[in-house]
Design a protein around this motif. Structure first.
Motif, mmCIF file in Angstrom:
data_model
loop_
_atom_site.group_PDB
_atom_site.id
_atom_site.type_symbol
_atom_site.label_atom_id
_atom_site.label_comp_id
_atom_site.label_asym_id
_atom_site.label_seq_id
_atom_site.Cartn_x
_atom_site.Cartn_y
_atom_site.Cartn_z
ATOM 1 N N LYS A 15 0.867 -1.371 0.165
ATOM 2 C CA LYS A 15 0.064 0.016 0.102
ATOM 3 C C LYS A 15 0.925 1.274 -0.128
ATOM 4 O O LYS A 15 0.663 2.214 0.508
ATOM 5 C CB LYS A 15 -1.050 -0.011 1.163
ATOM 6 N N PRO A 17 1.854 4.744 -1.260
ATOM 7 C CA PRO A 17 1.189 5.863 -2.372
ATOM 8 C C PRO A 17 1.793 6.269 -3.429
ATOM 9 O O PRO A 17 2.882 6.108 -3.616
ATOM 10 C CB PRO A 17 1.113 6.825 -1.056
ATOM 11 N N ASP A 18 1.091 7.039 -4.244
ATOM 12 C CA ASP A 18 1.700 7.375 -5.505
ATOM 13 C C ASP A 18 2.478 8.728 -4.856
ATOM 14 O O ASP A 18 1.958 9.655 -4.622
ATOM 15 C CB ASP A 18 0.618 7.976 -6.664
ATOM 16 N N ILE A 19 4.074 8.815 -5.517
ATOM 17 C CA ILE A 19 4.534 10.052 -4.994
ATOM 18 C C ILE A 19 5.145 10.634 -6.078
ATOM 19 O O ILE A 19 5.970 11.570 -5.895
ATOM 20 C CB ILE A 19 5.685 9.588 -3.757
ATOM 21 N N LYS A 22 5.131 14.062 -5.201
ATOM 22 C CA LYS A 22 5.371 14.689 -4.414
ATOM 23 C C LYS A 22 6.519 15.443 -4.281
ATOM 24 O O LYS A 22 7.399 14.931 -4.858
ATOM 25 C CB LYS A 22 5.361 13.661 -3.099
ATOM 26 N N ASP A 82 6.455 18.188 0.695
ATOM 27 C CA ASP A 82 5.385 17.445 1.249
ATOM 28 C C ASP A 82 5.986 16.708 2.433
ATOM 29 O O ASP A 82 5.222 16.293 3.200
ATOM 30 C CB ASP A 82 4.886 16.607 0.234
ATOM 31 N N LYS A 118 3.819 17.831 8.949
ATOM 32 C CA LYS A 118 4.161 17.033 7.754
ATOM 33 C C LYS A 118 5.118 16.066 8.186
ATOM 34 O O LYS A 118 5.888 16.375 9.245
ATOM 35 C CB LYS A 118 4.400 17.995 6.755
ATOM 36 N N LEU A 156 3.413 9.730 4.112
ATOM 37 C CA LEU A 156 2.734 10.504 3.157
ATOM 38 C C LEU A 156 1.322 9.761 2.986
ATOM 39 O O LEU A 156 0.307 10.085 2.890
ATOM 40 C CB LEU A 156 3.374 10.962 1.820
ATOM 41 N N GLY A 157 1.387 8.455 2.777
ATOM 42 C CA GLY A 157 0.412 7.595 2.725
ATOM 43 C C GLY A 157 -0.451 7.560 3.873
ATOM 44 O O GLY A 157 -1.902 7.823 3.487
ATOM 45 N N PHE A 159 -1.131 10.330 5.768
ATOM 46 C CA PHE A 159 -1.834 11.446 5.632
ATOM 47 C C PHE A 159 -2.870 11.442 4.386
ATOM 48 O O PHE A 159 -3.783 12.177 4.872
ATOM 49 C CB PHE A 159 -0.699 12.619 5.372
ATOM 50 N N GLN A 160 -2.688 10.765 3.439
ATOM 51 C CA GLN A 160 -3.668 10.603 2.533
ATOM 52 C C GLN A 160 -4.956 9.745 2.702
ATOM 53 O O GLN A 160 -6.023 9.917 1.963
ATOM 54 C CB GLN A 160 -2.663 10.248 1.112
ATOM 55 N N SER A 161 -4.530 8.829 3.676
ATOM 56 C CA SER A 161 -5.627 7.913 3.769
ATOM 57 C C SER A 161 -6.850 8.521 4.890
ATOM 58 O O SER A 161 -6.630 9.570 5.552
ATOM 59 C CB SER A 161 -5.132 6.684 4.504
#
Length: 161
Positions: A15, A17-19, A22, A82, A118, A156-157, A159-161
């Motif tokens: 899982k 994330p797409d970075i 970023k 980011d 962050k 970062l993933g 934070f995105q979830s």
């Protein structure tokens, strides 16, 4: 888990994330540069391997690990950054200087992340000797730079979830 029991370059890619969009700030200590350059190479390779764009990676050097905190703050306050990765190496010496530096850097990096909401990643080696540092900068225990980069990606993933 102690790094002598786990390879720092081994991690789950579940899982991620797409970075690709970023932006990462990477602050590198010039002190113990043979070690910190290896940490930077590991972090850079890991970020690129997982989709970061070279033009979205910003490296800044600071004189020593103590200065990582202020360097991180300069980058973290930039809205377009980011995540920040701090890379350094403080090797135990004969005085208590090691304790003061390590404590200040760990707390400072944590505070910067909290202040700017962050990921600000602690990629600082705190070994007893040069060989332990080499073992954790691409040696037999992997590379702390890899670990720092994958931590930034995973946060970062989060934070995105």
């Amino acid at each position: 888990m102690a790094s002598n029991l786990k390879n720092l370059s081994s991690y789950s890619t579940h899982k991620l994330p797409d970075i690709s969009g970023k932006k990462f700030g990477i602050v590198v200590s010039e002190w113990n540069d043979s070690i910190t350059e290896a940490l930077y190479s590991g972090a850079l390779d890991t970020l690129l391997r997982h989709g970061a764009k070279k033009e979205n990676l910003y490296r800044y050097d600071v004189p020593g690990s103590f200065e990582l905190t202020l360097g991180a703050q300069y980058l973290a306050q930039e809205e377009e950054i980011d995540a920040v990765i701090c890379l350094g190496c403080v090797i135990q010496g004969e005085t208590r200087h090691f304790d003061f530096i390590c404590d200040a850097v760990a707390h400072g990096i944590t505070e910067v992340g909290m202040k700017y909401n962050k990921p600000v990643i602690f990629g600082v080696l705190t070994p007893d000797n040069q060989q332990q540092a080499l073992d954790r900068a691409g040696g037999k225990h992997g590379n702390k730079g890899d670990e720092a980069a994958i931590t930034a990606i995973k946060m970062l993933g989060f934070f995105q979830s």
